[in-house]
Design a protein around this motif. Structure first.
Motif, PDB file in Angstrom:
ATOM      1  N   UNK A   8      39.944  22.591  66.659  1.00 38.07           N
ATOM      2  CA  UNK A   8      40.096  23.065  65.288  1.00 38.07           C
ATOM      3  C   UNK A   8      38.736  23.047  64.592  1.00 38.07           C
ATOM      4  N   UNK A   9      38.337  24.213  64.104  1.00 33.36           N
ATOM      5  CA  UNK A   9      37.069  24.360  63.400  1.00 33.36           C
ATOM      6  C   UNK A   9      37.372  24.592  61.928  1.00 33.36           C
ATOM      7  N   UNK A  10      36.701  23.849  61.051  1.00 36.63           N
ATOM      8  CA  UNK A  10      36.968  23.914  59.617  1.00 36.63           C
ATOM      9  C   UNK A  10      35.673  24.190  58.843  1.00 36.63           C
ATOM     10  N   UNK A  11      35.089  25.367  59.018  1.00 37.16           N
ATOM     11  CA  UNK A  11      33.795  25.641  58.365  1.00 37.16           C
ATOM     12  C   UNK A  11      33.861  25.617  56.856  1.00 37.16           C
ATOM     13  N   UNK A  12      34.893  26.228  56.277  1.00 37.62           N
ATOM     14  CA  UNK A  12      34.977  26.272  54.820  1.00 37.62           C
ATOM     15  C   UNK A  12      35.266  24.889  54.235  1.00 37.62           C
ATOM     16  N   UNK A  13      36.041  24.072  54.965  1.00 38.56           N
ATOM     17  CA  UNK A  13      36.366  22.741  54.462  1.00 38.56           C
ATOM     18  C   UNK A  13      35.117  21.869  54.363  1.00 38.56           C
ATOM     19  N   UNK A  39      23.977  20.456  43.975  1.00 37.01           N
ATOM     20  CA  UNK A  39      24.524  19.150  43.626  1.00 37.01           C
ATOM     21  C   UNK A  39      25.905  19.288  43.006  1.00 37.01           C
ATOM     22  N   UNK A  40      26.116  20.313  42.212  1.00 40.70           N
ATOM     23  CA  UNK A  40      27.443  20.526  41.620  1.00 40.70           C
ATOM     24  C   UNK A  40      28.469  20.834  42.703  1.00 40.70           C
ATOM     25  N   UNK A  41      28.100  21.682  43.644  1.00 43.62           N
ATOM     26  CA  UNK A  41      29.020  21.955  44.758  1.00 43.62           C
ATOM     27  C   UNK A  41      29.329  20.667  45.514  1.00 43.62           C
ATOM     28  N   UNK A  42      28.276  19.880  45.789  1.00 41.29           N
ATOM     29  CA  UNK A  42      28.479  18.615  46.499  1.00 41.29           C
ATOM     30  C   UNK A  42      29.389  17.686  45.721  1.00 41.29           C
ATOM     31  N   UNK A  47      39.372  22.864  48.382  1.00 38.87           N
ATOM     32  CA  UNK A  47      38.204  22.412  49.143  1.00 38.87           C
ATOM     33  C   UNK A  47      37.650  23.563  49.970  1.00 38.87           C
ATOM     34  N   UNK A  48      38.515  24.284  50.625  1.00 35.56           N
ATOM     35  CA  UNK A  48      38.083  25.388  51.478  1.00 35.56           C
ATOM     36  C   UNK A  48      37.570  26.573  50.666  1.00 35.56           C
ATOM     37  N   UNK A  49      38.227  26.888  49.557  1.00 37.10           N
ATOM     38  CA  UNK A  49      37.761  28.008  48.733  1.00 37.10           C
ATOM     39  C   UNK A  49      36.402  27.697  48.110  1.00 37.10           C
ATOM     40  N   UNK A  50      36.204  26.433  47.730  1.00 35.34           N
ATOM     41  CA  UNK A  50      34.897  26.032  47.212  1.00 35.34           C
ATOM     42  C   UNK A  50      33.843  26.152  48.314  1.00 35.34           C
ATOM     43  N   UNK A  51      34.201  25.721  49.519  1.00 31.88           N
ATOM     44  CA  UNK A  51      33.277  25.846  50.642  1.00 31.88           C
ATOM     45  C   UNK A  51      32.984  27.292  50.985  1.00 31.88           C
ATOM     46  N   UNK A  52      33.986  28.151  50.855  1.00 30.58           N
ATOM     47  CA  UNK A  52      33.778  29.575  51.106  1.00 30.58           C
ATOM     48  C   UNK A  52      32.747  30.147  50.129  1.00 30.58           C
TER      49      UNK A  52
END
Length: 706
Positions: A436-441, A135-138, A289-294
């Motif tokens: 364009x693929x944005x997995x980490x985003x 939930x925190x990540x979300x 956003x991407x680093x958090x997703x990573x």
């Protein structure tokens, strides 16, 4: 020399001084008017005698104005950038939303459960803390995504303001040109003030330069040279779009004459508040956003993979604790094909995934069985990710089999290993199509719990090793490792049968029908046989240099081709310490009811300290912990906020200094105007006295004649 009578001279003096008094009065009246430039009258001596108020001009210093325009742009950018950073810094500084706090609480609960693996209540707390962590990540991702939306809305608003100002400047230029040589009562000076105010307002939004023309108009250019207001009165306007990501605004200049000519603008071209917003988006929001997703991908993948290597409270092999999202690719506007592309992070790929976007370019499409394509890493702003030598990170693949329509693992290379791609539409791909693929985003908002059952925590090892009671040596088991529990007939399968046991004779991939290795029998202190559950010898190792990883040593003999053809078989191993004697036996079995075993739980809790994710996305192999990665985000935001404060303070000082320079030249000084008022009043009175004298002389002459 032509002589002029005293009456005409006196009249010209009265008119000229009246004009100066009017100019001074106008200055005084506008002392508090924003953007007003003080005026002064220019007196000209007439050849025939007397004086003429030639023109009323604004008192300006072009260099001071240009400097103030530049400093206003710098202040606009610095102010916008700092405001946004301060908001984000406060968010990341709050423990109430911190992902680091969530991870710490989760691992602490996991450690408590590991200390008492049979305690269901402790397991329930782990599940609860796992949900809270997700939930925190979300929530953080939701805040960052909302911030992007807010930036986009502000960009739209400020672009509209900029376009209005560009139109206004062009219109005012037209007015100035039509009145430039008209009488002073035409109001052209006032229109110039309005034009300069519009230019100053535009400079707050974007970095611009100006070029005055002899006809009184002023041309306006971007700081990088693109024209905004042209000499012929036409102008260019800002526009935005997103290709292929509609949530990512790209700024371009488009011609006002509807010629469909557009000029892309890079971030460095902007400056002002627009530049501050774009800079905040590209340097802070999108990377974060991407680093958090990573981090989200890395931690959930690591937990899933380790939990699969254990046994849960139902005597079953562990399963995933968290969902693994799939990602649909964005299509570029110029694509001529109709095919789609999907992607996912493979199981175990979380440690290798980067924070970059992935751009797919079709180089050979149209086939039903194979496809050629390039895959490149991109930064959030669309620029290529480069390695330490400055080369773009990309990989070319040819003849990739897509006949099955399933996910394809990118083979080893500059990019391979961290992402799988699916081309499900066969012939629908055309050359030069891009995706364009944005997995980490997308990851931090997409991860979720795969289970809410505390029993699914696989804290025990799925295998145990027992030494025979009749063993004569001092040897004992020092460690048991489990690396693969996959139940599959394919090459990725392990020796686990998926039914609470280990493959027996006829069930393993052994070409001769023997079972998986389950028994170690020493024939000497440095030699041993590996047997299956029926006693068949699978491999014999003689003269072993150590007693570590006995099954790995047996595989090197090698053993049966059916075993060596597997990726990781049998998926478990053991090490011995001490000195065995001939006949000593160690038996490997499924760990049924071994719930007091917490060996896999210890490994799950230990993931907190493991280096399990990449630092950066430039192709380096340096790995860091989850906490180090999140701390890097927080530290970077804090550091850039501090730097932005210094930049803002400097911009404030520079803008204030240039404003004072402009005001010292163009501003109204009441003391000076009062002095001029007295001086012009005295001159007016003197001219009136001359006129009175002339009238008196004229009356005297008339009286003498009569």
């Amino acid at each position: 020399m032509i002589q002029t009578d005293i009456f005409t001279i006196a009249s010209s003096g009265l008119n000229a001084q009246q004009g100066l008094l009017n100019t001074t009065a106008n200055n005084i009246a506008n002392v508090n008017t924003e953007g007003y430039v003080r005026q002064k009258g220019i007196l000209q001596e007439q050849d025939v005698g007397g004086v003429l108020l030639g023109n009323v001009e604004r008192v300006v210093d072009r260099f001071a104005q240009e400097q103030h325009v530049r400093d206003t742009s710098s202040l606009g950018e610095a102010n916008q950038y700092l405001q946004k950073l301060n908001q984000l810094d406060n968010i990341f500084a709050s423990e109430a939303i911190s992902a680091a706090e969530g991870m710490s609480r989760y691992f602490a609960a996991l450690q408590t459960a590991t200390d008492d693996p049979n305690n269901v209540a402790s397991r329930e707390i782990v599940i609860s803390e796992a949900e809270a962590m997700i939930k925190r990540f979300n929530n953080i991702d939701g805040y960052l995504e909302t911030s992007v939306e807010v930036v986009n809305e502000e960009l739209d608003d400020k672009l509209e303001q900029a376009n209005d100002l560009i139109q206004q400047i062009a219109d005012l230029n037209a007015q100035i040109k039509s009145t430039q040589f008209a009488p002073q009562t035409s109001g052209s000076e006032s229109v110039k003030n309005q034009r300069d105010q519009a230019i100053l307002a535009l400079s707050e939004l974007a970095e611009i330069t100006t070029q005055p023309r002899t006809d009184g108009s002023t041309l306006v250019f971007m700081g990088s040279g693109q024209a905004l207001v042209l000499e012929d009165g036409s102008f260019n306007v800002f526009s935005d779009n997103g290709n292929p990501d509609p949530t990512y605004k790209d700024l371009v200049l488009v011609a006002s004459d509807n010629t469909n000519v557009s000029i892309p603008l890079s971030d460095e071209d902007l400056g002002g508040e627009l530049g501050g917003l774009i800079r905040y988006r590209d340097e802070i929001l999108e990377p974060n956003i991407r680093e958090l997703g990573q981090i989200a991908l890395a931690i959930t993948d690591a937990m899933n993979e380790q939990n699969k290597l254990g046994m849960d409270l139902d005597n079953q092999l562990g399963t995933s604790l968290f969902t693994t999202p799939e990602f649909g690719a964005l299509t570029y506007e110029d694509n001529t094909g109709t095919g789609a592309v999907n992607a996912r992070v493979p199981d175990g790929g979380g440690a290798e995934i980067t924070s970059a976007d992935y751009q797919i370019t079709i180089t050979g499409g149209g086939g039903t069985t194979s496809i050629d394509f390039d895959i490149a890493l991109l930064n959030p702003d669309g620029s290529p990710v480069t390695d330490s030598s400055g080369a773009a990170i990309r990989q070319s693949l040819t003849g990739v089999d897509i006949s099955g329509g399933g996910f394809i693992t990118i083979p080893a290379g500059d990019i391979g290993g961290d992402i799988e791609i699916q081309f499900p539409d066969g012939t629908a791909y055309a050359d030069d199509d891009q995706f364009l693929i944005q997995p980490a985003k997308e990851a931090a908002s997409a991860i979720a719990m795969a289970t809410n059952r505390p029993e699914d925590l696989a804290l025990a090892s799925p295998v145990r090793v027992e030494s025979n009671l009749n063993n004569l040596g001092t040897a004992s088991v020092s460690s048991i490792s489990v690396t693969n529990t996959e139940v599959s007939a394919g090459t990725e399968g392990s020796a686990f049968d998926g039914a609470g046991g280990i493959q027996g004779p006829g069930a393993s991939p052994h070409t001769g029908g023997d079972g998986a290795p389950t028994t170690i029998v020493f024939t000497a202190a440095d030699s041993f046989e590996v047997r299956d559950s029926a006693g068949a010898v699978l491999a014999t190792v003689n003269g072993a240099s150590s007693l570590e990883n006995l099954l790995t040593q047996a595989a090197a003999v090698p053993w049966d081709a059916g075993f060596t053809g597997q990726d990781d078989y049998p998926g478990y191993d053991l090490s011995i310490e001490g000195i065995p004697q001939a006949g000593d036996t160690f038996t490997i079995a499924y760990n049924t009811d071994g719930f007091n075993d917490n060996s896999n739980g210890v490994k799950l809790a230990g993931l907190q300290e493991e280096d399990l994710m990449l630092r950066g996305n430039d192709g380096n192999s340096t790995q860091i912990t989850f906490h180090e990665a999140y701390a890097g985000i927080v530290t970077e935001v804090g550091s850039k906020t501090a730097s932005a404060q210094v930049e803002y303070d400097a911009a404030v000082a520079m803008e204030r200094q240039s404003k004072e320079w402009v005001d010292s030249v163009s501003g109204v000084n009441l003391d000076e105007e009062a002095s001029d008022l007295i001086r012009f009043q005295q001159a007016y009175a003197a001219s009136a006295r001359v006129l009175t004298t002339a009238q008196s002389l004229f009356q005297t002459i008339l009286g003498a004649v009569s």
